[in-house]
Motif scaffolding. Structure first.
Motif, PDB file in Angstrom:
ATOM      1  N   ARG A 147      44.813   1.752  14.219  1.00 41.53           N
ATOM      2  CA  ARG A 147      45.800   2.392  13.344  1.00 41.53           C
ATOM      3  C   ARG A 147      45.569   1.975  11.895  1.00 41.53           C
ATOM      4  NH1 ARG A 147      49.127   6.831  14.113  1.00 41.53           N
ATOM      5  NH2 ARG A 147      50.525   6.898  12.336  1.00 41.53           N
ATOM      6  N   MET A 148      45.323   0.675  11.691  1.00 38.84           N
ATOM      7  CA  MET A 148      45.045   0.179  10.337  1.00 38.84           C
ATOM      8  C   MET A 148      43.758   0.786   9.784  1.00 38.84           C
ATOM      9  SD  MET A 148      46.014  -3.855  10.557  1.00 38.84           S
ATOM     10  CE  MET A 148      46.265  -4.190  12.289  1.00 38.84           C
ATOM     11  N   LEU A 149      42.717   0.793  10.610  1.00 42.56           N
ATOM     12  CA  LEU A 149      41.438   1.361  10.170  1.00 42.56           C
ATOM     13  C   LEU A 149      41.586   2.852   9.903  1.00 42.56           C
ATOM     14  CD1 LEU A 149      38.455   1.043   9.612  1.00 42.56           C
ATOM     15  CD2 LEU A 149      38.019   1.224  12.065  1.00 42.56           C
ATOM     16  N   GLY A 150      42.354   3.523  10.752  1.00 43.98           N
ATOM     17  CA  GLY A 150      42.585   4.948  10.564  1.00 43.98           C
ATOM     18  C   GLY A 150      43.297   5.253   9.258  1.00 43.98           C
ATOM     19  N   GLU A 151      44.227   4.396   8.871  1.00 42.01           N
ATOM     20  CA  GLU A 151      44.934   4.581   7.597  1.00 42.01           C
ATOM     21  C   GLU A 151      43.953   4.587   6.437  1.00 42.01           C
ATOM     22  OE1 GLU A 151      48.665   2.363   6.735  1.00 42.01           O
ATOM     23  OE2 GLU A 151      47.533   1.538   5.047  1.00 42.01           O
ATOM     24  N   MET A 152      43.018   3.622   6.451  1.00 44.62           N
ATOM     25  CA  MET A 152      42.049   3.516   5.355  1.00 44.62           C
ATOM     26  C   MET A 152      40.986   4.606   5.442  1.00 44.62           C
ATOM     27  SD  MET A 152      41.604  -0.656   5.126  1.00 44.62           S
ATOM     28  CE  MET A 152      41.229  -0.897   6.877  1.00 44.62           C
ATOM     29  N   ALA A 153      40.527   4.911   6.667  1.00 46.55           N
ATOM     30  CA  ALA A 153      39.451   5.888   6.835  1.00 46.55           C
ATOM     31  C   ALA A 153      39.917   7.303   6.540  1.00 46.55           C
ATOM     32  CB  ALA A 153      38.886   5.805   8.252  1.00 46.55           C
ATOM     33  N   ALA A 154      41.162   7.623   6.866  1.00 46.81           N
ATOM     34  CA  ALA A 154      41.679   8.961   6.559  1.00 46.81           C
ATOM     35  C   ALA A 154      41.829   9.140   5.045  1.00 46.81           C
ATOM     36  CB  ALA A 154      43.019   9.178   7.259  1.00 46.81           C
ATOM     37  N   ALA A 155      42.167   8.063   4.361  1.00 46.29           N
ATOM     38  CA  ALA A 155      42.317   8.142   2.906  1.00 46.29           C
ATOM     39  C   ALA A 155      40.970   8.162   2.201  1.00 46.29           C
ATOM     40  CB  ALA A 155      43.153   6.960   2.409  1.00 46.29           C
ATOM     41  N   HIS A 156      40.001   7.394   2.725  1.00 43.91           N
ATOM     42  CA  HIS A 156      38.686   7.297   2.090  1.00 43.91           C
ATOM     43  C   HIS A 156      37.587   7.277   3.154  1.00 43.91           C
ATOM     44  CE1 HIS A 156      40.436   6.513  -1.833  1.00 43.91           C
ATOM     45  NE2 HIS A 156      41.136   5.524  -1.321  1.00 43.91           N
ATOM     46  N   PRO A 157      37.205   8.421   3.715  1.00 42.99           N
ATOM     47  CA  PRO A 157      36.113   8.428   4.699  1.00 42.99           C
ATOM     48  C   PRO A 157      34.838   7.883   4.064  1.00 42.99           C
ATOM     49  CG  PRO A 157      37.258  10.545   4.644  1.00 42.99           C
ATOM     50  CD  PRO A 157      37.738   9.773   3.463  1.00 42.99           C
ATOM     51  N   ALA A 158      34.149   6.983   4.776  1.00 43.97           N
ATOM     52  CA  ALA A 158      32.960   6.347   4.210  1.00 43.97           C
ATOM     53  C   ALA A 158      31.998   5.986   5.325  1.00 43.97           C
ATOM     54  CB  ALA A 158      33.352   5.092   3.428  1.00 43.97           C
TER      55      ALA A 158
ATOM     56  N   MET B 230      34.850  -3.017  22.239  1.00 48.53           N
ATOM     57  CA  MET B 230      34.116  -2.812  20.991  1.00 48.53           C
ATOM     58  C   MET B 230      33.467  -1.430  21.001  1.00 48.53           C
ATOM     59  SD  MET B 230      33.609  -4.502  18.225  1.00 48.53           S
ATOM     60  CE  MET B 230      32.546  -4.832  16.825  1.00 48.53           C
ATOM     61  N   GLY B 231      33.606  -0.697  19.935  1.00 44.49           N
ATOM     62  CA  GLY B 231      33.044   0.643  19.842  1.00 44.49           C
ATOM     63  C   GLY B 231      34.078   1.674  19.444  1.00 44.49           C
ATOM     64  N   SER B 232      35.354   1.306  19.534  1.00 45.06           N
ATOM     65  CA  SER B 232      36.420   2.243  19.154  1.00 45.06           C
ATOM     66  C   SER B 232      36.301   2.676  17.703  1.00 45.06           C
ATOM     67  CB  SER B 232      37.796   1.595  19.385  1.00 45.06           C
ATOM     68  OG  SER B 232      37.934   1.120  20.692  1.00 45.06           O
ATOM     69  N   GLU B 233      35.781   1.773  16.872  1.00 49.77           N
ATOM     70  CA  GLU B 233      35.730   2.034  15.431  1.00 49.77           C
ATOM     71  C   GLU B 233      34.573   2.933  15.018  1.00 49.77           C
ATOM     72  OE1 GLU B 233      33.046  -0.870  16.663  1.00 49.77           O
ATOM     73  OE2 GLU B 233      35.211  -1.011  16.867  1.00 49.77           O
ATOM     74  N   ILE B 234      33.678   3.275  15.949  1.00 52.14           N
ATOM     75  CA  ILE B 234      32.493   4.073  15.593  1.00 52.14           C
ATOM     76  C   ILE B 234      32.879   5.427  15.005  1.00 52.14           C
ATOM     77  CG2 ILE B 234      30.492   5.293  16.556  1.00 52.14           C
ATOM     78  CD1 ILE B 234      30.119   2.990  18.485  1.00 52.14           C
ATOM     79  N   VAL B 235      33.953   6.004  15.503  1.00 52.59           N
ATOM     80  CA  VAL B 235      34.340   7.342  15.037  1.00 52.59           C
ATOM     81  C   VAL B 235      34.647   7.334  13.546  1.00 52.59           C
ATOM     82  CG1 VAL B 235      36.812   7.094  15.546  1.00 52.59           C
ATOM     83  CG2 VAL B 235      35.754   9.359  15.587  1.00 52.59           C
ATOM     84  N   THR B 236      35.120   6.203  12.995  1.00 50.03           N
ATOM     85  CA  THR B 236      35.428   6.167  11.563  1.00 50.03           C
ATOM     86  C   THR B 236      34.157   6.130  10.724  1.00 50.03           C
ATOM     87  OG1 THR B 236      35.622   3.740  11.483  1.00 50.03           O
ATOM     88  CG2 THR B 236      37.609   4.992  12.011  1.00 50.03           C
ATOM     89  N   LEU B 237      33.056   5.616  11.281  1.00 51.68           N
ATOM     90  CA  LEU B 237      31.771   5.690  10.586  1.00 51.68           C
ATOM     91  C   LEU B 237      31.197   7.097  10.678  1.00 51.68           C
ATOM     92  CD1 LEU B 237      31.966   2.505  11.566  1.00 51.68           C
ATOM     93  CD2 LEU B 237      29.567   2.506  10.915  1.00 51.68           C
ATOM     94  N   ALA B 238      31.309   7.689  11.883  1.00 50.59           N
ATOM     95  CA  ALA B 238      30.749   9.018  12.105  1.00 50.59           C
ATOM     96  C   ALA B 238      31.498  10.098  11.333  1.00 50.59           C
ATOM     97  CB  ALA B 238      30.763   9.344  13.599  1.00 50.59           C
ATOM     98  N   ALA B 239      32.780   9.861  11.063  1.00 50.96           N
ATOM     99  CA  ALA B 239      33.585  10.880  10.384  1.00 50.96           C
ATOM    100  C   ALA B 239      33.026  11.232   9.013  1.00 50.96           C
ATOM    101  CB  ALA B 239      35.027  10.397  10.247  1.00 50.96           C
ATOM    102  N   GLY B 240      32.331  10.278   8.375  1.00 53.61           N
ATOM    103  CA  GLY B 240      31.751  10.549   7.065  1.00 53.61           C
ATOM    104  C   GLY B 240      30.678  11.615   7.088  1.00 53.61           C
ATOM    105  N   GLU B 241      30.165  11.949   8.286  1.00 49.20           N
ATOM    106  CA  GLU B 241      29.135  12.979   8.405  1.00 49.20           C
ATOM    107  C   GLU B 241      29.677  14.226   9.106  1.00 49.20           C
ATOM    108  OE1 GLU B 241      24.949  11.405   9.150  1.00 49.20           O
ATOM    109  OE2 GLU B 241      26.168   9.667   9.692  1.00 49.20           O
ATOM    110  N   SER B 242      30.973  14.467   8.932  1.00 48.79           N
ATOM    111  CA  SER B 242      31.595  15.668   9.490  1.00 48.79           C
ATOM    112  C   SER B 242      32.149  16.522   8.362  1.00 48.79           C
ATOM    113  CB  SER B 242      32.722  15.289  10.459  1.00 48.79           C
ATOM    114  OG  SER B 242      33.812  14.721   9.759  1.00 48.79           O
TER     115      SER B 242
END
Length: 480
Positions: free
Chosen positions: A83-94, A237-249
């Protein structure tokens, strides 16, 4: 402008070096090659690692039915961290996800350190999974030696990642799809057998009796729940991969929001649901759970023919999925580090298809070396690599929590309209999650099985942080 450029364009650390020209010139940036269906399946399948299939038996043996509480506790921790990572990743995909956010929120040293530690974790995982896949394949075709199988799977998946991000997404879509269908079918069929509703089942269908009929729900004592936590935490471990991949969507904000909102049911169904089925089909101390594996033992109890062969196919798929994602994740973290001047500039260069070839080759090269160490010095050099990366998952989650404490204020100050995903009960749940992670790390120090992992991981982390601080001091002196 690519989505991963957004963060640095909106402010950064004062001593942040300019990005390399190669990262911004034409043909030298990541491409939006992942489709929505790719990201959806990456999000779902990223939670299901090979550890769930092959490691759950040990957890059940250690804690009995109470292992369900261990999975639930870790599941809650992962939900909060995501949830915390999603807050940051939705605001700034990277492309660097939490490493870039740590760079911004905590300082250059933090982004450098956690980025390289995360890269190190995944390249070691490459060796572990390549070896695990080779063992299964050698069992099917013994005429090909195990080292050759490890080489083959590494070469195939390297080629996949080098082709394009779309080919990675397509492979992962099908790999993850097999895992998802297999677990869903296992839970569905298993529950029917548990309650005696499966026609032709060999299982007596005792309902929930096995949860308490062999020494109670806590047969190994209440402390076994914490021991179970240590045994299952790394399978998440691995749940966070989608936040890295989102930058290429094409629509990273939507992808991240959807993934974060669905993490609760994914963990509930795939982890808690499948372990619940195993524990209700068999007594927790049934020798078959550790001898054959928990899932194979459960399928055998139902009367599913060739359960071992079926599970080997599923485990191999999970292994290949983890290899595929591990290589992708390591290369994108290396790419991000290169863009920020924390890795060789070549890592930030991409080819005409938007693929960071140098970052991929560097990651797979270390993976090949680690595979060699696993065959040549499994109990010394490779054991050190394995143990020294063992607690990195917890370090990553801890950094995400600390970063989110700082990034919430930055987002509200600069781009409040992008705060579309919010951490619940901020900052209280963030601090509570930090406390949970620190407690697990401290508990590992007093646990015979976890002590070596956390001490060696802390040693490696201290070395990386020291390098980061020295680099930062050197840059500050050069600037002045």
């Amino acid at each position: 402008m690519t989505s991963q450029d957004t963060l640095s364009m909106e402010g950064g650390q004062p001593d942040e070096p300019p990005k390399s020209q190669s990262a911004e010139s034409g043909g030298d940036s990541l491409r939006a090659g992942l489709k929505n269906r790719h990201l959806s399946m990456i999000a779902i399948g990223g939670v299901i690692g090979a550890g769930l299939f092959v490691g759950s038996g040990s957890g059940i043996h250690a804690a009995g039915p109470a292992i369900l509480l261990s999975y639930a506790l870790v599941g809650v921790m992962v939900v909060l961290v995501m949830r915390m990572l999603g807050e940051m990743a939705a605001a700034h995909p990277a492309s660097g996800s939490f490493s870039e956010y740590a760079d911004r929120g905590l300082g250059r040293w933090a982004g450098f350190s956690i980025g390289w530690l995360y890269w190190f974790f995944w390249v070691v995982v490459l060796a572990v999974e390549a070896t695990a896949g080779a063992v299964i394949l050698e069992g099917w075709i013994p005429s090909v030696p195990q080292w050759a199988w490890a080489l083959i799977v590494m070469v195939v998946l390297t080629a996949t990642n080098l082709a394009s991000v779309g080919s990675y997404g397509e492979f992962e879509f099908w790999f993850a799809g097999v895992k998802v269908v297999a677990i869903a079918a296992f839970v569905g069929v298993g529950l029917l057998a548990v309650f005696g509703l499966l026609p032709g089942s060999d299982n007596p269908g005792k309902g929930l009796a096995h949860l308490t009929d062999t020494g109670g729900f806590f047969p190994e004592g209440y402390g076994a729940v914490l021991t179970g936590v240590l045994m299952v935490v790394f399978s998440f471990m691995g749940s966070e991969i989608v936040t890295l991949a989102a930058g290429e969507s094409a629509d990273p904000q939507r992808a991240v929001t959807k993934a974060v909102n669905s993490v609760i049911w994914r963990i509930a169904v795939f982890y808690l649901g499948s372990i619940f089925v195993v524990l209700t089909l068999l007594p927790w101390n049934d020798p078959a759970i550790t001898q054959d594996g928990s899932y194979v033992a459960a399928l055998n109890s139902i009367g599913i023919p060739h359960a071992g062969e079926i599970m080997n196919v599923i485990v191999l798929t999970a292994v290949l999925s983890c290899l595929n994602s591990g290589l992708y994740t390591a290369s994108r973290m290396a790419f991000s580090l290169g863009r920020r001047g924390d890795a060789p500039a070549a890592f930030a260069r991409t080819d005409s298809r938007g693929v960071p070839r140098a970052a991929i080759w560097a990651s797979v090269l270390f993976g090949f070396v680690a595979v060699f160490f696993n065959y040549r010095w499994p109990d010394t050099v490779f054991a050190f690599l394995l143990n020294s990366s063992g607690a990195v998952a917890l370090f990553v989650w801890l950094v995400i929590c600390c970063t989110q404490l700082r990034m919430r204020g930055i987002i509200l100050r600069e781009t409040p309209e992008r705060l579309v995903v919010r951490m619940w009960l901020f900052p209280y749940l963030t601090w509570a999650t930090i406390g949970m992670i620190v407690f697990v790390l401290v508990y590992m120090l007093f646990d015979d099985t976890g002590r070596e992992q956390v001490l060696l991981s802390l040693l490696v982390a201290a070395v990386v942080v020291a390098i980061a601080l020295l680099r930062q001091r050197s840059r500050s002196r050069a600037a002045s």
